[in-house]
Design a protein around this motif. Structure first.
Motif, mmCIF file in Angstrom:
data_model
loop_
_atom_site.group_PDB
_atom_site.id
_atom_site.type_symbol
_atom_site.label_atom_id
_atom_site.label_comp_id
_atom_site.label_asym_id
_atom_site.label_seq_id
_atom_site.Cartn_x
_atom_site.Cartn_y
_atom_site.Cartn_z
ATOM 1 N N TYR A 122 21.480 71.187 -7.088
ATOM 2 C CA TYR A 122 22.492 71.181 -6.048
ATOM 3 C C TYR A 122 21.900 71.585 -4.703
ATOM 4 O O TYR A 122 20.894 72.288 -4.630
ATOM 5 N N GLU A 123 22.576 71.152 -3.649
ATOM 6 C CA GLU A 123 22.220 71.612 -2.319
ATOM 7 C C GLU A 123 22.635 73.078 -2.150
ATOM 8 O O GLU A 123 23.676 73.508 -2.664
ATOM 9 N N GLU A 124 21.840 73.825 -1.415
ATOM 10 C CA GLU A 124 22.214 75.196 -1.095
ATOM 11 C C GLU A 124 23.418 75.179 -0.142
ATOM 12 O O GLU A 124 23.470 74.365 0.779
ATOM 13 N N PRO A 125 24.394 76.069 -0.365
ATOM 14 C CA PRO A 125 25.567 76.088 0.523
ATOM 15 C C PRO A 125 25.218 76.211 2.004
ATOM 16 O O PRO A 125 25.942 75.686 2.861
ATOM 17 N N ALA A 126 24.107 76.877 2.313
ATOM 18 C CA ALA A 126 23.705 76.996 3.721
ATOM 19 C C ALA A 126 23.374 75.640 4.325
ATOM 20 O O ALA A 126 23.399 75.471 5.545
ATOM 21 N N HIS A 127 23.050 74.667 3.471
ATOM 22 C CA HIS A 127 22.725 73.326 3.938
ATOM 23 C C HIS A 127 23.973 72.454 4.105
ATOM 24 O O HIS A 127 23.892 71.373 4.697
ATOM 25 N N TRP A 128 25.080 72.876 3.526
ATOM 26 C CA TRP A 128 26.298 72.078 3.625
ATOM 27 C C TRP A 128 26.750 71.989 5.080
ATOM 28 O O TRP A 128 26.631 72.948 5.848
#
Length: 327
Positions: free
Chosen positions: A40-46
């Motif tokens: 998954y993508e890191e939430p900071a990257h969202w």
């Protein structure tokens, strides 16, 4: 700046944006996401909601008026109804829809309706409980059906049921799904599998063309139109009480009339589902780009939008699963 629409290098007007708001999902559909997927993508990257709103303001400034929120499962993203309300307040935003697996609809449908969401597309491949649990790896069919009934009761019009056409099982399930959709006033849409990642290729592929011909004859259906910005072709009954759609990216592709691009949760604009051409909008936004610079970058990217996918010619080309791109 004088108003002009978004147009790609082949003269196709781009007026539809699909935005993945999360790559997380609470199901593991066998044709979409590997069972033990954790990449998954890191939430900071969202993309943050203010970044999504800014991108949509930019797109809307040139006439884009159709947006679909996708995932993963979009209803897992916290504050999704608030985001929907912000989108609907944008000038010219005529059509806001959501693609969902339905597991969260019972809880979220009222908030989505209040936020102004216009339409729902719900993934549902079978009405058999055991088959459903095997396919999605969770026993939640009842939860999905109750969510659909709630959404219908709230007045969501033209709820579309997306049924992926799986070679070994779907034909036997079609009659039950047609009866279910007709009884509830839902619009059934059959979708050919696409070779997106190893899971998509492993699901196999079967052309929908024989099924389309059989349904046309069996129900006396004729070509028709159902509201929506996507690629489905529809057959309808002469009385108007029954319609069924078909999304056929392999057996009868629709690239000539493609009107859409996709934005992933980490801010990458994919110009074609079946190609790797892309533009990193998050990097532009977080790098301090002005709206004019973002518009120039999108204009240049659209000129690179491919003429068509290569699912048939190069089925091994894409390694990313569908859940990473957005539906």
């Amino acid at each position: 700046m004088p108003h002009q629409g978004w147009v790609d290098g082949f003269g196709r007007r781009i007026d539809y944006l699909r935005i993945s708001v999360t790559d997380r999902c609470d199901l593991r559909c066998s044709y979409c996401m590997p069972e033990h997927f954790r990449d998954y993508e890191e939430p900071a990257h969202w993309l943050r909601f203010d970044e999504i709103e800014r991108i949509l303001r930019i797109f809307a400034s040139r006439g884009l008026g159709k947006v679909r929120l996708t995932g993963g499962e979009p209803l897992l993203r916290g504050g999704i109804a608030d985001l929907a309300a912000r989108i609907k307040r944008l000038p010219g935003m005529a059509d806001l829809s959501i693609s969902t697996n339905g597991t969260q609809l019972l809880k979220r449908a009222q908030a989505l309706k209040d936020a102004g969401v216009d339409r729902l597309n719900v993934s549902l491949d079978t009405l058999d409980r055991e088959r459903f649990a095997s396919l999605v790896r969770r026993d939640v069919l009842k939860q999905v059906v109750l969510g659909l009934e709630k959404a219908a009761a709230l007045g969501f019009g033209k709820i579309k049921i997306n049924m992926v056409w799986l070679p070994e099982t779907s034909a036997a399930e079609l009659d039950a799904m047609i009866d279910f959709c007709r009884a509830h006033g839902f619009i059934l849409r059959l979708i050919e599998t696409m070779p997106m990642g190893g899971t998509g290729r492993a699901a196999g592929h079967a052309s929908l063309q024989p099924t389309i011909a059989a349904l046309r004859e069996r129900y006396g259906l004729i070509d028709g139109v159902v509201a929506g910005g996507g690629p489905a072709r529809y057959l309808v009954s002469p009385s108007g009480d029954f319609s069924i759609g078909f999304i056929t990216p392999l057996s009868q592709h629709f690239c000539e009339t493609c009107n859409r691009v996709r934005l992933t949760v980490d801010g990458v604009l994919h110009l074609c589902l079946g190609q790797e051409d892309q533009l990193d909008l998050r990097a532009l936004l977080r790098g301090g780009a002005s709206d004019e610079e973002v518009i120039a970058a999108i204009d240049a990217a659209l000129l690179r939008k491919p003429h068509r996918h290569e699912f048939g010619e190069k089925p091994m080309k894409l390694v990313r699963p569908m859940s990473k791109t957005g539906g």
